[in-house]
Scaffold this motif. Structure first.
Motif, PDB file in Angstrom:
ATOM      1  N   SER A   1      20.202 -41.221   2.089  1.00 38.51           N
ATOM      2  CA  SER A   1      18.951 -41.829   2.525  1.00 38.51           C
ATOM      3  C   SER A   1      18.002 -41.984   1.333  1.00 38.51           C
ATOM      4  CB  SER A   1      18.298 -40.962   3.596  1.00 38.51           C
ATOM      5  OG  SER A   1      17.801 -39.768   3.022  1.00 38.51           O
ATOM      6  N   GLU A   2      17.069 -42.883   1.482  1.00 43.64           N
ATOM      7  CA  GLU A   2      16.067 -43.118   0.436  1.00 43.64           C
ATOM      8  C   GLU A   2      15.235 -41.854   0.210  1.00 43.64           C
ATOM      9  OE1 GLU A   2      12.096 -45.872  -0.011  1.00 43.64           O
ATOM     10  OE2 GLU A   2      13.770 -46.672   1.151  1.00 43.64           O
ATOM     11  N   GLN A   3      14.903 -41.141   1.302  1.00 40.93           N
ATOM     12  CA  GLN A   3      14.122 -39.913   1.187  1.00 40.93           C
ATOM     13  C   GLN A   3      14.902 -38.837   0.430  1.00 40.93           C
ATOM     14  OE1 GLN A   3      14.597 -41.594   4.029  1.00 40.93           O
ATOM     15  NE2 GLN A   3      12.552 -42.215   4.687  1.00 40.93           N
ATOM     16  N   PHE A   4      16.208 -38.764   0.682  1.00 41.00           N
ATOM     17  CA  PHE A   4      17.058 -37.798  -0.026  1.00 41.00           C
ATOM     18  C   PHE A   4      17.019 -38.075  -1.524  1.00 41.00           C
ATOM     19  CE2 PHE A   4      21.077 -36.837  -2.089  1.00 41.00           C
ATOM     20  CZ  PHE A   4      21.285 -35.513  -1.752  1.00 41.00           C
ATOM     21  N   GLU A   5      17.234 -39.321  -1.904  1.00 41.02           N
ATOM     22  CA  GLU A   5      17.245 -39.678  -3.326  1.00 41.02           C
ATOM     23  C   GLU A   5      15.900 -39.376  -3.987  1.00 41.02           C
ATOM     24  OE1 GLU A   5      19.915 -40.322  -4.810  1.00 41.02           O
ATOM     25  OE2 GLU A   5      21.279 -41.097  -3.290  1.00 41.02           O
ATOM     26  N   ARG A   6      14.821 -39.664  -3.248  1.00 46.44           N
ATOM     27  CA  ARG A   6      13.485 -39.378  -3.770  1.00 46.44           C
ATOM     28  C   ARG A   6      13.290 -37.874  -3.941  1.00 46.44           C
ATOM     29  NH1 ARG A   6      10.737 -43.361  -0.785  1.00 46.44           N
ATOM     30  NH2 ARG A   6      10.400 -41.877   0.878  1.00 46.44           N
ATOM     31  N   ALA A   7      13.766 -37.093  -2.972  1.00 48.04           N
ATOM     32  CA  ALA A   7      13.627 -35.635  -3.029  1.00 48.04           C
ATOM     33  C   ALA A   7      14.390 -35.060  -4.216  1.00 48.04           C
ATOM     34  CB  ALA A   7      14.102 -35.009  -1.722  1.00 48.04           C
ATOM     35  N   ILE A   8      15.610 -35.529  -4.431  1.00 51.14           N
ATOM     36  CA  ILE A   8      16.401 -35.055  -5.577  1.00 51.14           C
ATOM     37  C   ILE A   8      15.663 -35.377  -6.880  1.00 51.14           C
ATOM     38  CG2 ILE A   8      18.513 -35.465  -6.922  1.00 51.14           C
ATOM     39  CD1 ILE A   8      19.102 -33.690  -4.561  1.00 51.14           C
ATOM     40  N   ALA A   9      15.124 -36.579  -6.979  1.00 44.79           N
ATOM     41  CA  ALA A   9      14.392 -36.985  -8.184  1.00 44.79           C
ATOM     42  C   ALA A   9      13.161 -36.106  -8.400  1.00 44.79           C
ATOM     43  CB  ALA A   9      13.989 -38.458  -8.098  1.00 44.79           C
ATOM     44  N   LEU A  10      12.453 -35.763  -7.320  1.00 40.09           N
ATOM     45  CA  LEU A  10      11.269 -34.915  -7.440  1.00 40.09           C
ATOM     46  C   LEU A  10      11.641 -33.485  -7.831  1.00 40.09           C
ATOM     47  CD1 LEU A  10       9.192 -36.183  -4.384  1.00 40.09           C
ATOM     48  CD2 LEU A  10       8.544 -36.359  -6.804  1.00 40.09           C
ATOM     49  N   ILE A  11      12.728 -32.954  -7.259  1.00 38.35           N
ATOM     50  CA  ILE A  11      13.193 -31.611  -7.622  1.00 38.35           C
ATOM     51  C   ILE A  11      13.581 -31.599  -9.103  1.00 38.35           C
ATOM     52  CG2 ILE A  11      15.020 -29.890  -7.269  1.00 38.35           C
ATOM     53  CD1 ILE A  11      15.037 -30.878  -4.267  1.00 38.35           C
ATOM     54  N   ASP A  12      14.319 -32.605  -9.511  1.00 41.32           N
ATOM     55  CA  ASP A  12      14.736 -32.686 -10.920  1.00 41.32           C
ATOM     56  C   ASP A  12      13.529 -32.821 -11.854  1.00 41.32           C
ATOM     57  OD1 ASP A  12      17.366 -32.386 -10.204  1.00 41.32           O
ATOM     58  OD2 ASP A  12      17.944 -34.456 -10.646  1.00 41.32           O
ATOM     59  N   ALA A  13      12.557 -33.618 -11.449  1.00 45.22           N
ATOM     60  CA  ALA A  13      11.356 -33.787 -12.281  1.00 45.22           C
ATOM     61  C   ALA A  13      10.602 -32.463 -12.395  1.00 45.22           C
ATOM     62  CB  ALA A  13      10.457 -34.869 -11.699  1.00 45.22           C
ATOM     63  N   ALA A  14      10.516 -31.724 -11.290  1.00 43.87           N
ATOM     64  CA  ALA A  14       9.857 -30.414 -11.320  1.00 43.87           C
ATOM     65  C   ALA A  14      10.602 -29.470 -12.252  1.00 43.87           C
ATOM     66  CB  ALA A  14       9.780 -29.830  -9.912  1.00 43.87           C
ATOM     67  N   ASN A  15      11.916 -29.441 -12.148  1.00 45.43           N
ATOM     68  CA  ASN A  15      12.705 -28.533 -12.986  1.00 45.43           C
ATOM     69  C   ASN A  15      12.784 -28.986 -14.449  1.00 45.43           C
ATOM     70  OD1 ASN A  15      13.234 -26.458 -11.221  1.00 45.43           O
ATOM     71  ND2 ASN A  15      15.073 -27.426 -10.399  1.00 45.43           N
ATOM     72  N   ALA A  16      12.569 -30.266 -14.679  1.00 50.57           N
ATOM     73  CA  ALA A  16      12.556 -30.775 -16.060  1.00 50.57           C
ATOM     74  C   ALA A  16      11.334 -30.274 -16.826  1.00 50.57           C
ATOM     75  CB  ALA A  16      12.597 -32.300 -16.062  1.00 50.57           C
TER      76      ALA A  16
END
Length: 195
Positions: free
Chosen positions: A3-18
């Motif tokens: 889902s679009e929300q899933f992809e957005r969530a993964i990107a936000l988690i990765d951005a936070a961890n980056a």
């Protein structure tokens, strides 16, 4: 299809961890430590449970989200201090994951499921919570155990292997036994499991 929300969530988690100021080297590249950890959790989950739904996948990626913000050194260097730190982290990671998932527009049912998994609620009773624990143990054994072992004696390592083993399901134990560990660590695991 994700889902679009899933992809957005993964990107936000990765951005936070980056944002993690601590780095680890992977294939010669410096990578923020928790970003790499989240990626390793996702890869391990895909191999261990290829049928994992979006909630499980999000929980795996968010397992250590922003962990560096709660340093181990802020707690006493005792067993009790370690347990207090770990217990606090369960809620901290669940809160961080929830905020990012809500920002991504993830539905409430999935957000609550991820909270339970990341917060270790129902460990050993809830299958999905156990999967996250299994994957965390497998990632530790595959990626972190060799370096971890360098600073500890054999008796400590045997104790740690036994404790890790007790946390894992039978399926995760079977997978762990197929891992390629350095010879000295494979022997040590054998000793830990033989007793």
């Amino acid at each position: 299809m994700k889902s679009e929300q899933f992809e957005r969530a993964i990107a936000l988690i990765d951005a936070a961890n980056a944002e993690d100021p601590n780095v680890e080297y992977s294939d010669g590249q410096a990578v923020p430590k928790e970003l790499l950890y989240g990626q390793r959790m996702s890869v391990c989950l895909a191999g261990f449970r290829p049928d994992a739904g979006e909630a499980l996948q999000l929980a795996a990626r968010a397992q250590h989200v922003r962990r560096w913000q709660v340093p181990r050194a802020d707690y006493p260097a005792t067993r009790e201090g370690y347990h207090r730190w770990r217990t606090y982290l369960y809620g901290f990671h669940a809160d961080q994951a929830e905020a990012l998932l809500r920002q991504a527009g993830v539905d409430d049912e999935t957000v609550q499921a991820v909270r339970r998994m990341v917060g270790k609620q129902g460990l050993r009773k809830e299958p999905d919570v156990q999967v996250i624990e299994d994957v965390a143990c497998l990632v530790f054994l595959e990626h972190y155990f060799p370096a971890f072992a360098q600073a500890r004696d054999e008796a400590q390592l045997i104790d740690i292997v036994r404790k890790t083993w007790r946390k894992m399901s039978d399926a995760a134990r079977a997978r762990a036994l197929k891992m390629k560990l350095p010879d000295d660590l494979a022997v040590l695991v054998g000793k830990a499991l033989a007793a």
